[in-house]
Design a protein around this motif. Structure first.
Motif, short mmCIF file in Angstrom:
data_model
loop_
_atom_site.label_atom_id
_atom_site.label_comp_id
_atom_site.label_asym_id
_atom_site.label_seq_id
_atom_site.Cartn_x
_atom_site.Cartn_y
_atom_site.Cartn_z
N TYR A 121 -1.49 -3.31 12.94
CA TYR A 121 -1.50 -2.10 13.70
C TYR A 121 -0.18 -1.51 13.46
N PRO A 122 0.21 -0.95 12.00
CA PRO A 122 1.42 -0.57 11.48
C PRO A 122 1.77 0.76 12.33
N THR A 123 1.08 1.17 13.00
CA THR A 123 1.37 2.61 13.51
C THR A 123 3.03 2.75 14.03
N TRP A 182 -6.42 14.50 -1.19
CA TRP A 182 -5.35 15.22 -0.40
C TRP A 182 -5.09 16.53 -1.22
N ILE A 198 5.67 2.49 11.57
CA ILE A 198 5.83 3.94 10.95
C ILE A 198 6.28 4.76 11.67
N LEU A 258 1.32 4.12 -2.80
CA LEU A 258 0.89 5.41 -2.39
C LEU A 258 2.03 6.46 -3.14
N PHE A 302 -9.41 8.44 4.49
CA PHE A 302 -9.98 7.51 3.68
C PHE A 302 -11.37 7.34 3.72
N TYR A 344 0.87 -1.29 0.06
CA TYR A 344 -0.09 -0.21 -0.17
C TYR A 344 0.72 1.26 -0.06
N ILE A 385 -6.49 7.02 8.49
CA ILE A 385 -7.45 5.81 8.28
C ILE A 385 -8.26 5.44 9.59
N PHE A 413 -11.36 -2.31 1.74
CA PHE A 413 -10.58 -2.98 1.08
C PHE A 413 -9.86 -4.12 1.81
N ILE A 448 -5.57 14.38 4.55
CA ILE A 448 -5.53 13.00 3.75
C ILE A 448 -6.55 12.27 4.60
N PHE A 485 -10.25 2.13 3.19
CA PHE A 485 -9.05 1.22 3.35
C PHE A 485 -9.64 0.00 4.07
N VAL A 490 1.70 6.58 -6.72
CA VAL A 490 0.60 7.65 -6.98
C VAL A 490 1.16 8.92 -6.91
N LEU A 513 -6.29 4.58 -4.06
CA LEU A 513 -5.07 5.43 -3.76
C LEU A 513 -5.14 6.63 -4.48
N VAL A 514 -5.28 6.61 -5.61
CA VAL A 514 -5.06 7.82 -6.61
C VAL A 514 -6.35 8.73 -6.05
N HIS A 549 -5.45 10.53 -3.12
CA HIS A 549 -4.44 11.64 -3.44
C HIS A 549 -5.05 12.73 -4.04
N TRP A 605 -7.09 4.42 13.49
CA TRP A 605 -6.48 3.10 13.31
C TRP A 605 -4.86 3.47 12.86
N ILE A 606 -4.74 4.17 11.47
CA ILE A 606 -3.33 4.62 11.08
C ILE A 606 -3.33 6.07 10.97
N PRO A 607 -3.03 6.65 12.03
CA PRO A 607 -3.30 8.19 12.05
C PRO A 607 -2.36 8.87 10.87
N ARG A 608 -1.56 8.16 10.44
CA ARG A 608 -0.38 8.93 9.48
C ARG A 608 -1.30 9.13 8.39
N PHE A 609 -2.22 8.20 7.99
CA PHE A 609 -2.94 8.20 6.67
C PHE A 609 -4.61 8.82 7.07
N TRP A 633 2.57 6.40 -13.48
CA TRP A 633 1.51 5.42 -14.05
C TRP A 633 2.07 4.25 -14.51
#
Lengths: 103, 491, 502, 615
Positions: B476-478, C193, B481, B406, C201, B402, C78, C141, C199, C138, B409, C186-187, C190, C72-76, B414
C-alpha cells in the motif's frame, strides 16, 4: 572591478595548484605526503574562492576560504589519526600495503 | 535569527544536542546500553519534531538553510535511517571487544551533517554538511581498528574512504569556486539568477561538471565507484548500512533541490555525461556483482547498480524542465525511501548475524548455507530484502522500479530503459544466488555460533519492523507517495 | 467478490498449514485441505452463476459474471479490479482441481517440512487464481510475479539432484521476460494517458487505446515474449525441461497443470484485444513459432532418456498448438485452445503424477534402466497407458477435441500452418508410445530393483479424477465450451481490428 | 429403430466392466462378458435389421437413412457437431459383418486364448475394438467417424503388442499405429478442407452440398478425395502405407482374423463407399483408387508367393483382396465391392481361424516348411481351410466367385488394362493358395509329418463350421447396401472375357499342384541362387520397408540422437559465459590499489569535463 584577464590568471594558478595536488596524491606512497597534497588541493580551491570573491568584490569569497581551511583541518586531523593507526598496525605508512580488499 | 527561525531549526538542533549530550554522558559513565538508549530517544524526538512541523510553511533560516516541507520530510527520513543504524549497531557492538560508545557520537554528527545538507540552499552550508557527513564517516568506517583479526581491512577501508573523499571534496570546492566566479552568488539557484557575467561560459561549464563529479563520488556513480566495494567490505556492518542508505539519500535530496532551484534552463550539457554514467552504473554494477563471494561486497555493487537506476529518474527529471509536478522527482523520492528501507533491512540482518559469528560479515556467502533452517525469521527477512532489491511486486522495490520506469517512459528514454531492463535481468542472478544459498540444505555442520546474542530481541524488533515496512510500502504505497508529493510541492 | 474470498482462503490455508507444520505433518495436510475446501466452496456460486448465464444458450449471456473494483493507488488509477468471465471460471476451476491432485500426490511424497511445503503450494494456487481473475494490468503483473516465488521455493527446497540450477533458470527466465512486459505495459498506459488524458491501468479502459503503428507492434512484442516464455514457446523454452526434471511431483503437477496455463491465458486476454493490428501483423511469425514448437519439441521428446524430461517436451509440443490456436483468432480455434489448455492440464498432471510414482518405486527416471513394469504394477501401467494415449490425442479424450478444433480453426486462417502442425499428430504417438515401450513393455532389465507395490487407494483416487475429467472433456466438451462462449465471443470482438466485423 | 445407440454401447459396456474388474474377474465370467457383449450386439443388429426391412417394406423410400442424435458434442462458432448415429443400408450391412463375424471370432478366441495369463486384458481390448468399429460405421458426422477411426487404430496397437514381453511385438504395434496415424492425418486434413469449402462436417449434408458447390473434375473435389483416399489407404493397408500389415501378424491369430482381415482393414473401403458422391465428382480420383487397388493386388500377390509364414501369406492375400475392393470402387462397381467385402470377411476369417488351430496344434510353429501332410491328423481344419481357399480362389459355386466375378466384369467395362491385371491377380491368388494348401496339408516335409494334437474345446470347431457354411452360402445374400449405393449398370462384355475369368483360377490350381506337389518345373519355385535377389526383393514386400527405413526412420533417429539436449540450450549458456567474462575483465580493474582508484577518478573527471566543454 578587476577586469577579466587578471581573474583568468588567478584561476589558472589555482588550476595548476589543484593539478599539482592531485598529482601529489597519485605519486606519493607515504600517507603523510598524500595528506599534504590533499591540503594543497583544498587550498587551491580556497585560492579560487578568494580570486572569485575579489572579482565580484564581495566578502563571500574570503568567508568561504575560511570555511575551507577549517574543514580541511578537520579532515587532516582524522587523516593523521588514521596514519597513526596505520603505522602502529603495519609499522610503516606506505599506503600500497593496503591492498587486501580487491576483486 | 529570531525565535521562530530557531524553532524552525528544531530537528537539527536536537540532533546536534544529542551528540553533545552523548559526549558529556560518556565523560561521566561509560555504559553502552545507556548511550545507545539516549541516542535512540534523541533521534526519535528529532524525527517526531520534524514530522509534525510539516506544513508550517517555508522559513528561510539565514541565507544558508531553508526549512520547508521538503527538508522536513527528508530530514525525518535521514534521522530515521541513522536511528536504525544506531539501533542495529547495539547488538553488533555488544559482540565486539571494541570501545563502543564513541560510535554513537559519530553517528549523531553524521546525521546532523546529512540534515544540514538536505536543508541547505547555499553552497557554503552544502559544503559544511557534506564535510561534516564525510569526516564523521571517515572515523566510523575505520571504527573497528582495535577489534580482532579483521581490523586491518577496516583500517584499509577507512584510509581509502578518507583519501578518495578528500579528493572529491576538493573537486566539489573547486567547482563551487568556479561557479561563484561566474555567477557571483553562492546560492544554489545561480543558473536562474542572470548576474552580470563577466567571465566566459567555460567557467560555468567546468564548475558545474566538477560539482557533479564531487557529488558523483558520494553517490558512487560508476567511473567514481571504485571505493565503494572496498569501503563497504572494510567498514563494520551498521556503518555500511548507514553509508549505503543515509549518505546517498542526503546527497540525492540536495541534487533534487539543486535541479529544481536551477529552474527550467538547466544545463543540457550534463545530460551526455550523466547518461553515460547511468548506463555504466547499471551495467557495471550488476556485472561486477555476478560472481562476488562476499555478501557485503555484493551489496556494494548492488548499491552501485541501484544508484544507476535512480539516475534514470534523475535524467528524466532534468529533461522535463519544470520538475515539481511531474513523475520523475516523485520517482527519485519514492525510490530513495524504498532503497533505504531495503538496504537497512539487509544490513540489519547482516549485523545481527555478524554478532553471532564474524564470518557472516567477512566470510564467503556459503556461510549462509541452510540459514532458512537455522534462523527461519532472519532468513525470511533477508529473503524479503533481496526480493525487494530484485524488484519483486508486493515489496517496496517494485514500487520504486515501477516509478523509475514510468519516469523513463514519460521522457522516452528508450536506451536507458533497455539498459535498466537488461541490468535488472542480470541482477536477478546474484540476488537469487544468495536466496538459493539460504535455502540450500547444508550437509556440513552449521558454522560455530555464539548462543543467542545479547539483546537479540532488541534488534529483532528493528528487523521485523523494517521487514514489515518494506512489505507495507510494497502493498500500500499511497502514504509514501503522498508524503513525497507533499515534499516536492513545497519546493 | 468470491474471487477475493478464494484467494484469501487459499492464503489462510497456507499460513495455517505452515503454523501447524512443526507440530505434525498430518495436521498441516488437513489444514491445507481445509483451505482448499473453503476455496472450492466459495468457487461453487461462481460456477453456478456461469452455468445459469449459459442457460440462455444463445451465448448472449452476460460476459462478466462478477466484477469488483477497489481503489489501490489513486495516484496512477490503479485499482484492485477482479473480474471473472466464462474463461476465468474454467481456469480457476482447473486450478482448484489440480490443487487437490497435487495435494494428494504430496501426501506420500513430501516428508520433510510439510507445513512449509503446503504453504508454498497454496500460495502458488492463490497467485494463479489471482492471475486468472485480475483485470487491472498492474494487479495482473503483481500476481504474475508473486506466483513465481512459492514455485521457486518448491523446486529449491524439495527438488531432486541439481535443483538449484533448475530453480535459478526458471526464475530468471520468467522474471526477466516479465520485465519486458512491465516496460510495454507502462508505455501502453502512457499512450492511453496521452490519448485520453486519464491515467488508468484497467483492461477495460486500455482496450480503447489506438495501438496501431510501430510502437504498438513493439508493445505487443513485449507482452508476447513474457507470455511465450511462460507458455513455453520454442526459442525460450529451455527452463521447462530442467524445472520439471528437478521439481518434486506435486511441484511438476502444479507447474505443468497450471503455471503453463497462465502464459496461454495471458496470450488470450492481452495480445489481441489490446493490440489488434499489431497482433494481426505478427500472426505469420507467431504461427511459425507455434508450428516449430509442435514439431521440434516432439522430436526432442522422442530423444529423451528421462521420463519427466520427455513429458516436459511433450507439454511444449502441446502448448505449440495453443499458440497456433490463439493466433488463428476465430471462434473455433479459440474454444479449441481453451479445451486444449484444460485437457493438457489434466493429462500432463496425470503423466507427471505417474512419473513420480514410478520414481518412488524404482528410484530412477531413466528409461533405459526401467523395463517390464507391466507385470509388476499392472494398474499403474494401465493408467499410464491411458494418459499416454490421451497425450497423443486419441479422439474421445480431451486433447483430441482441443487439437482438432485448433487445427480446424487455424486451417481457416493459414492452411499451411495447420497442415504442417497436423504432422505433430503423427509425431505424438512416436514419443508417447516410446515411454510405454521402454518402461512398461519388454522384460525388466537385470538390475531393476523390483520391490514395487501396485497403486495405493489414494493414488488411484487421485488418478481416477483426472481420467474421468479427460473422458468428460472428450465426450462432452460442450460442458466447457458453453461456459466460455459469452466470454470468448466478447474477447473476439475486442480482438478484431477496428475495420473487420465479428 | 431408436435402440440404435444400443449396438455400440453393448461392447463398450463389456469393455468398461472388464476394465473396472481389472484382474479380479475369473476367466469364465470374463469370457461370458467378452463374448456375450458382442453376441448381444449381433442380436440387436438383427432386431434393428427387421425394423429396417419393415420400414423399407411399407414405402419408406429406398436408401433413406435413420439418425439417432444423442447429445451435442462439439459446438463452437459455425461448427456444431453432435454425437449422432446414422443407419442406412450400407451401415447395416457393415453392422452385419462386424457383429456377425466378430461374435464368431470372439467365441473362437475364448477357446483359443484359454491358457493365456492376460485373458481378461485380451477381451477388454477386443470389446473396445468392436465398440470403436461400430462407432466408425454408425457415425453421422466425419469427426465421429474419425473418433471410431482412431479408436480402431489404438485397439490394433494394443492387440498387436498384446504379448508385450517380446520387444519385436512392441515395435510392430508402434509401427502399425504410426503408419495408420500418418493416413489418419491425411484424413484429418481432408476434413479441414471439407469444412472450409462446404462449412459442415455432417456426412449427409456433405453428400448433398458437394455436387452443388464443386464442378465435375475440379481440383477441389480431387484434392479432398485424394486426402480421404490417403486416410483409407493408411487404414486398409494399400500400397503407400501397407508395410504395417505383415508385421501386424505378431498379434494373436483371432486378432489377425478380426482386425486384419474382417473389419478394420475394410474401414477404408467403407469410407470411400460412404463418400462416393465426392469421389464421383473427380474422375482422376476414381482412376487413382482403381490403380492403387490394382497395384496393391499384384504386389501382394507376388509377395504372398514367396512367404514361408502361414499368417503372412494370409496377410498378403488380405491385402490383395482389399486391392480388389479398391479396384471395384475405382471402376464404380460400388455394391459389388461391398458385397466382396462381406464375403471376404467371412472366408478370410475362416482361413485365419483355421490357421490359428493349425498353429496351436503345431505348438506355435508358423513356418509352413515344417508343416505337411496334416490332413489326416486335423480333419476339421483341413476341410474348413479347403472351403476357405476355394472361396479365395473364387471357384464357381463359392461366395468368392459371386463377389469377385462382377468386379472383373466391371473392370473390363471401365478399362481393359484393369481387367487384365485383375485376372492375372486372380491367377496369382490361385497359385499361392494352392501352394499354401499343398505345403500344409499334403506332401511330407523333410523331418517327417510332425506330431500334432488338435486343441479340443466346444468353442473351437462350431465357429469354423458356421463360417465354412456361411462362406459357401454367402453368395446368395443381397445386401441392403445395394439400395444406398448407385447401381452398377449391366455388364455385357464379350463371352471370352467371362470364360477366361472363370477358367484362369483353375489353370492356377493346376500349375500350383504341378509345381508344389509333383515337383515339376522347379525353376518356377525360384529357389535357385540365380533368383536370390529377386526372391528376397519380392519376399520383403517389394522393398517398401527398406525404402521407408532409409527415407524416414533412419534420418529421424539420427536427428534425434544428434541433439539429444537441444541446441537452443546453448543460447542461455552463451549468455552466462559472456557475463562471467565481463565480470573477470572488470574485476581486474578493482585491484585494491588506492592510487589506481584515484587515477581512474582523475581520468573520469577529465573525460566528463572535456565531454561537457566540447559537446
Amino acid at each position: 572591478m578587476i577586469d577579466a584577464v587578471i581573474i583568468d590568471h588567478a584561476f589558472i594558478l589555482a588550476g595548476i595548484l589543484f593539478c599539482l595536488g592531485l598529482a601529489g596524491v597519485l605519486v606519493r606512497r607515504n600517507l603523510v605526503f598524500v595528506l599534504i597534497s590533499l591540503e594543497v588541493m583544498l587550498n587551491a580551491a580556497g585560492l579560487a574562492f578568494i580570486a572569485a570573491g575579489s572579482a565580484w568584490g564581495q566578502p563571500e569569497g574570503q568567508i568561504m576560504f575560511l570555511a575551507v581551511v577549517t574543514l580541511g583541518a578537520a579532515e587532516v586531523a582524522v587523516g593523521l589519526g588514521l596514519t597513526l593507526l596505520l603505522f602502529r598496525r603495519f609499522n610503516s605508512v606506505d599506503i600500497d600495503q593496503l591492498n587486501q580488499l580487491k576483486g | 535569527m529570531d525565535l521562530i527561525q530557531l524553532l524552525a531549526l528544531m530537528p537539527l538542533l536536537i540532533v546536534g544536542g544529542v551528540s553533545i549530550v552523548l559526549m558529556l554522558l560518556i565523560a561521566f559513565v561509560r555504559n553502552h546500553a545507556l548511550t545507545c538508549f539516549v541516542t535512540c530517544i534523541g533521534l526519535l524526538a528529532a524525527m517526531l519534531t520534524s514530522i509534525n512541523t510539516i506544513g508550517d510553511g517555508i522559513i528561510q533560516v539565514t541565507p544558508l538553510l531553508v526549512m520547508d516541507d521538503f527538508t522536513r520530510v527528508f530530514c525525518a527520513l535521514m534521522i530515521g535511517i541513522s536511528l536504525a543504524a544506531s539501533w542495529m549497531a547495539y547488538t553488533y557492538m555488544e559482540a565486539s571487544d571494541e570501545i563502543r560508545e564513541e560510535y554513537y557520537i559519530l553517528l549523531a554528527l553524521a546525521a546532523l551533517g546529512g540534515c544540514v545538507l538536505i536543508a541547505s540552499n547555499h553552497f557554503a552550508s552544502m559544503f559544511i554538511g557534506i564535510e561534516l557527513l564525510s569526516v564523521s564517516l571517515f572515523a566510523m568506517v575505520g571504527y573497528m581498528v582495535h577489534g580482532g583479526k579483521s581490523s586491518d581491512i577496516t583500517l584499509e577501508g577507512g584510509v581509502k574512504y578518507m583519501i578518495m573523499s578528500g579528493v572529491s571534496s576538493s573537486f566539489l570546492l573547486f567547482g563551487v569556486a568556479l561557479i561563484y566566479a561566474y555567477a557571483g552568488i553562492l546560492t544554489i539557484d545561480f543558473l536562474a539568477a542572470p548576474a552580470g557575467a563577466t567571465l566566459s561560459q567555460g567557467y560555468l561549464i567546468v564548475g558545474t561538471s566538477m560539482l557533479i563529479i564531487g557529488l558523483a563520488f558520494k553517490l558512487s556513480w560508476v567511473p567514481f565507484h571504485m571505493w565503494t566495494p572496498d569501503v563497504y567490505q572494510g567498514a563494520p556492518a551498521p556503518v555500511t548500512g548507514f553509508l549505503a542508505s543515509g549518505a546517498k539519500i542526503a546527497v540525492f535530496a540536495f541534487l533534487i533541490r539543486f535541479l529544481i532551484a536551477s529552474g527550467p534552463d538547466r544545463i543540457d550539457l550534463l545530460l551526455a555525461g550523466l547518461t553515460i554514467m547511468a548506463v555504466l552504473s547499471m551495467l557495471l554494477g550488476n556485472l561486477m556483482a555476478l560472481l562476488q563471494s562476499n555478501l557485503k561486497r555484493l551489496l556494494a555493487y548492488s548499491s552501485v547498480a541501484h544508484m544507476g537506476y535512480m539516475m534514470v529518474a534523475l535524467i528524466a527529471a532534468i529533461k522535463t524542465g519544470n520538475i515539481s509536478e511531474d513523475v520523475a522527482a516523485e520517482a527519485i523520492g519514492v525510490y530513495m525511501v524504498a532503497y533505504a528501507l531495503m538496504t537497512l533491512l539487509a544490513f540489519a540482518v547482516l549485523s545481527r548475524l555478524a554478532a553471532l559469528n564474524s564470518e557472516y560479515e567477512t566470510g564467503n556467502i556459503e556461510m549462509y548455507g541452510g540459514l532458512l533452517y537455522r534462523h527461519p525469521w532472519m532468513a525470511t527477512c533477508m529473503f524479503v530484502a533481496f526480493l525487494g532489491l530484485i524488484g519483486m511486486p508486493l515489496t517496496a522495490g517494485f514500487i520504486g522500479k515501477y516509478y523509475l520506469m514510468l519516469a523513463g517512459v514519460d521522457q522516452q528514454l528508450w536506451t536507458l530503459l533497455w539498459v535498466l531492463v537488461a541490468g535488472s535481468a542480470l541482477g536477478l542472478y546474484y540476488y537469487l544466488k544468495v536466496i538459493l544459498v539460504m535455502c540450500k540444505e547444508s550437509q556440513d555442520d552449521a558454522p560455530a555460533e555464539l548462543e543467542t546474542p545479547v539483546a537479540s530481541g532488541f534488534s529483532g524488533v528493528l528487523i521485523s519492523g523494517l521487514c514489515l515496512m518494506v512489505l507495507y510500502v510494497g502493498i500500500y504505497p499511497t502514504p509514501v507517495i503522498d508524503w513525497i508529493q507533499l515534499a516536492l510541492a513545497s519546493l | 467478490m468470491q474471487v477475493i474470498g478464494i484467494i484469501v482462503s487459499l492464503m489462510a490455508g497456507g499460513l495455517l498449514a505452515m503454523a501447524l507444520g512443526p507440530k505434525s505433518a498430518q495436521a498441516s495436510r488437513l489444514a491445507a485441505l481445509a483451505g482448499l475446501a473453503v476455496a472450492t466452496i466459495l468457487f461453487f456460486p461462481l460456477l453456478m452463476l456461469a452455468i445459469s448465464e449459459t442457460g440462455s444458450g444463445t451465448g448472449a449471456g452476460a460476459v462478466w459474471l462478477s466484477q469488483i473494483s477497489i481503489e489501490w493507488i489513486p495516484r496512477f488509477g490503479i485499482r484492485l479490479l477482479f473480474a471473472v468471465d466464462g474463461i476465468a471460471v474454467i481456469l480457476i476451476g482447473l486450478t482448484l482441481l489440480l490443487g487437490y491432485i497435487s495435494l494428494l500426490s504430496a501426501w506420500s511424497e513430501i516428508t520433510k517440512r510439510c507445513g512449509f511445503f503446503y504453504f508454498c503450494l497454496l500460495f502458488t494456487l492463490a497467485g494463479v487464481v489471482g492471475v486468472f481473475s485480475a483485470l487491472d494490468l498492474f494487479l495482473f503483473f503483481v500476481f504474475w510475479e508473486v506466483m513465481l516465488i512459492p514455485m521457486f521455493l518448491i523446486i529449491t527446497v524439495w527438488g531432486h539432484e541439481n535443483r538449484y540450477y533448475a530453480a535459478l533458470k526458471f526464475f530468471i527466465y520468467t522474471q526477466a521476460s516479465s520485465l519486458l512486459m512491465l516496460l510495454s505495459m507502462l508505455v501502453l498506459v502512457h499512450m492511453h494517458w496521452q490519448q485520453s488524458g486519464t491515467i488508468s491501468f484497467s483492461w477495460f479502459d486500455l482496450l480503447e487505446t489506438d495501438t496501431s503503428g510501430r510502437l504498438g507492434f513493439w508493445l505487443m512484442l513485449g507482452f508476447f515474449v513474457a507470455f511465450v516464455v511462460k507458455l513455453p514457446g520454442i526459442p525460450v523454452h529451455n527452463w521447462l525441461p530442467d524445472a520439471h526434471t528437478q521439481a518434486p511431483t506435486p511441484g511438476s503437477i502444479l507447474l505443468a497443470g497450471i503455471l503453463l496455463k497462465t502464459g496461454a491465458y495471458g496470450l488470450l486476454r492481452f495480445i489481441f484485444p489490446l493490440f489488434p493490428e499489431a497482433a494481426l501483423e505478427f500472426t505469420p511469425i507467431a504461427m511459425t513459432l507455434g508450428v516449430i514448437s509442435v514439431l521440434y519439441a516432439a522430436k526432442l521428446a522422442f530423444a529423451q532418456n528421462d521420463i519427466k524430461r520427455l513429458i516436459a517436451y511433450a507439454s511444449i509440443s502441446h502448448m505449440g498448438f495453443v499458440t497456433l490456436g490463439i493466433f488463428a483468432w476465430n471462434a473455433i480455434s479459440l474454444q479449441g485452445t481453451l479445451v486444449q489448455i484444460v485437457a493438457h492440464g489434466l493429462s500432463s498432471a496425470g503423466l507427471f503424477a505417474i512419473a513420480g510414482l514410478i520414481q518412488q518405486r524404482t528410484h530412477t527416471r531413466a528409461l533405459d534402466e526401467l523395463g517390464g513394469l507391466w507385470p509388476q504394477v499392472p494398474r499403474l501401467s494401465a493408467l499410464m497407458m491411458f494418459f499416454a494415449i490421451a497425450a497423443l490425442g486419441l479422439p474421445g479424450l480431451g486433447n483430441f477435441v482441443g487439437e482438432f478444433m485448433i487445427l480446424l480453426g487455424t486451417f481457416q486462417t493459414s492452411p499451411i500452418a495447420a497442415v504442417v502442425a497436423a504432422l505433430g499428430m503423427v509425431l505424438a504417438p512416436v514419443y508417447a508410445l516410446i515411454i510405454m515401450q521402454k518402461a512398461f513393455f519388454g522384460t525388466p532389465s537385470a538390475d531393476a530393483k523390483s520391490t514395487s507395490v501396485d497403486l495405493v487407494p489414494h493414488e488411484i483416487f487421485m488418478l481416477a479424477i483426472l481420467v474421468v475429467g479427460l473422458i468428460i472433456l472428450g465426450f462432452w466438451p460442450g460442458l466447457l465450451t458453453n461456459l466460455s462462449e459469452p466470454g470468448m465471443l466478447d474477447l473476439m470482438r475486442n480482438g478484431l481490428p477496428a475495420g473487420q466485423g465479428g | 429403430m431408436n435402440l440404435l445407440w444400443l449396438i455400440p454401447t453393448l461392447p463398450f459396456l463389456g469393455f468398461t466392466i472388464l476394465v473396472l474388474s481389472s484382474g479380479r474377474m475369473s476367466r469364465e465370467r470374463a469370457r461370458i462378458v467378452g463374448v456375450g457383449s458382442v453376441a448381444l450386439a449381433f442380436l440387436a443388429t438383427i432386431y434393428i435389421a427387421t425394423q429396417y426391412y419393415a420400414a423399407a417394406a411399407h414405402g419408406l423410400d429406398h436408401g433413406a437413412g435413420f439418425t439417432v442424435s444423442l447429445w451435442p458434442w462439439i459446438t463452437a462458432g459455425s461448427l456444431n457437431l453432435n454425437f449422432s448415429l446414422y443407419l442406412d443400408g450400407l451401415s447395416l450391412s457393415m453392422l452385419f459383418v462386424i457383429t456377425g463375424v466378430g461374435a464368431l471370432i470372439h467365441l473362437y478366441a475364448s477357446g483359443y486364448m484359454w491358457d493365456d495369463p492376460d485373458y481378461t486384458r485380451f477381451f477388454t481390448y477386443m470389446n473396445l475394438f468392436v465398440a470403436a468399429m461400430l462407432m466408425l460405421v454408425l457415425a453421422d458426422n466425419l469427426v465421429l467417424m474419425f473418433l471410431g477411426w482412431e479408436g480402431v487404430g489404438l485397439c490394433s496397437f494394443l492387440l498387436i503388442g498384446f504379448w508385450y514381453k517380446d520387444p519385436k511385438n512392441g515395435y510392430a504395434a508402434r509401427k502399425a499405429f504410426v503408419v495408420t496415424r500418418a493416413g489418419d492425418t491425411a484424413f484429418a486434413i481432408g476434413l479441414f478442407l471439407l469444412f472450409r469449402e462446404l462449412g459442415s462436417l455432417e456426412i449427409q449434408e456433405i453428400l448433398h452440398l458437394a455436387p452443388e458447390n464443386f464442378e465435375m473434375g475440379g481440383n477441389m473435389p480431387t484434392l479432398i478425395s485424394a486426402l480421404l483416399l490417403g486416410g483409407a489407404v493408411g487404414k486398409s493397408a494399400q500400397i503407400p502405407l501397407q508395410t504395417w500389415l505383415p508385421d501386424a501378424m505378431a498379434g494373436p491369430t483371432p486378432v489377425s482374423a478380426l482386425i486384419h482381415a474382417a473389419t478394420m482393414v475394410t474401414a477404408g473401403v467403407y469410407l470411400i463407399a460412404r463418400c462416393h458422391p465426392v469421389f464421383l465428382l473427380s474422375p482422376i480420383a476414381m482412376t487413382m483408387v482403381a490403380s492403387i487397388g490394382l497395384i496393391t493386388l499384384l504386389v501382394a500377390g507376388f509377395t504372398a508367393l514367396n512367404q514361408w509364414d502361414i499368417k503372412r501369406v494370409l496377410a498378403y492375400s488380405t491385402m490383395s483382396q482389399i486391392g480388389y475392393m479398391f479396384l471395384a470402387l475405382g471402376v464404380e462397381a460400388w455394391d459389388s465391392s461391398i458385397f466382396h467385402l462381406m464375403t471376404h470377411a467371412i472366408f478370410k476369417a475362416l482361413l485365419f481361424l483355421t490357421a490359428g488351430s493349425i498353429i496351436l496344434a503345431m505348438h506355435h510353429e508358423q513356418d509352413i516348411r515344417k508343416m505337411g501332410g496334416l490332413r489326416k491328423q486335423l480333419p476339421v481344419p483341413f476341410w474348413c481351410f479347403l472351403i476357405g481357399s476355394a472361396c479365395l480362389i473364387a471357384l464357381p459355386p463359392t461366395s468368392g466367385f459371386w463377389s469377385k466375378e462382377p468386379i472383373l466384369l466391371a473392370a473390363w467395362e471401365a478399362d481393359p488394362i484393369f481387367w487384365y491385371g485383375a485376372v492375372f491377380g486372380a491367377f496369382l491368388t490361385a497359385v499361392y493358395t494352392t501352394r499354401l494348401m499343398l505345403l500344409v496339408f499334403f506332401g511330407t516335409p523333410e523331418g517327417g509329418i510332425p506330431k500334432t494334437h488338435e486343441p479340443k474345446g466346444w468353442q473351437l470347431h462350431p465357429p469354423l463350421i458356421i463360417l465354412a457354411g456361411l462362406s459357401l452360402v454367402a453368395g446368395l445374400f443381397n445386401l441392403p447396401a445395394a439400395d444406398v449405393l448407385p447401381h452398377a449398370h449391366e455388364h455385357h462384355p464379350p463371352l471370352w472375357v467371362e470364360i477366361t475369368g472363370i477358367l484362369l483360377p483353375v489353370v492356377g490350381i493346376f500349375i500350383g499342384w504341378q509345381v508344389f506337389l509333383k515337383g515339376r518345373w522347379q525353376a518356377l519355385r525360384m529357389e535357385s541362387p540365380a533368383f536370390d535377389g529377386l526372391r528376397k526383393f519380392l519376399a520383403s514386400g517389394w522393398g517398401f520397408d527398406w525404402l521407408y527405413d532409409i527415407l524416414l526412420v533412419k534420418p529421424f533417429m539420427a536427428l534425434a540422437k544428434a541433439n539429444r539436449n537441444d541446441i537452443v540450450d546453448l543460447v542461455p549458456k552463451a549468455v552466462v559465459v559472456a557475463s562471467s567474462q565481463c565480470y573477470y575483465f572488470f574485476s581486474r580493474g578493482q585491484n585494491g590499489q588506492l592510487r589506481f582508484y584515484v587515477a581512474t577518478m582523475a581520468a573520469a573527471a577529465i573525460m566528463i569535463i572535456s565531454l561537457a566543454l566540447f559537446t
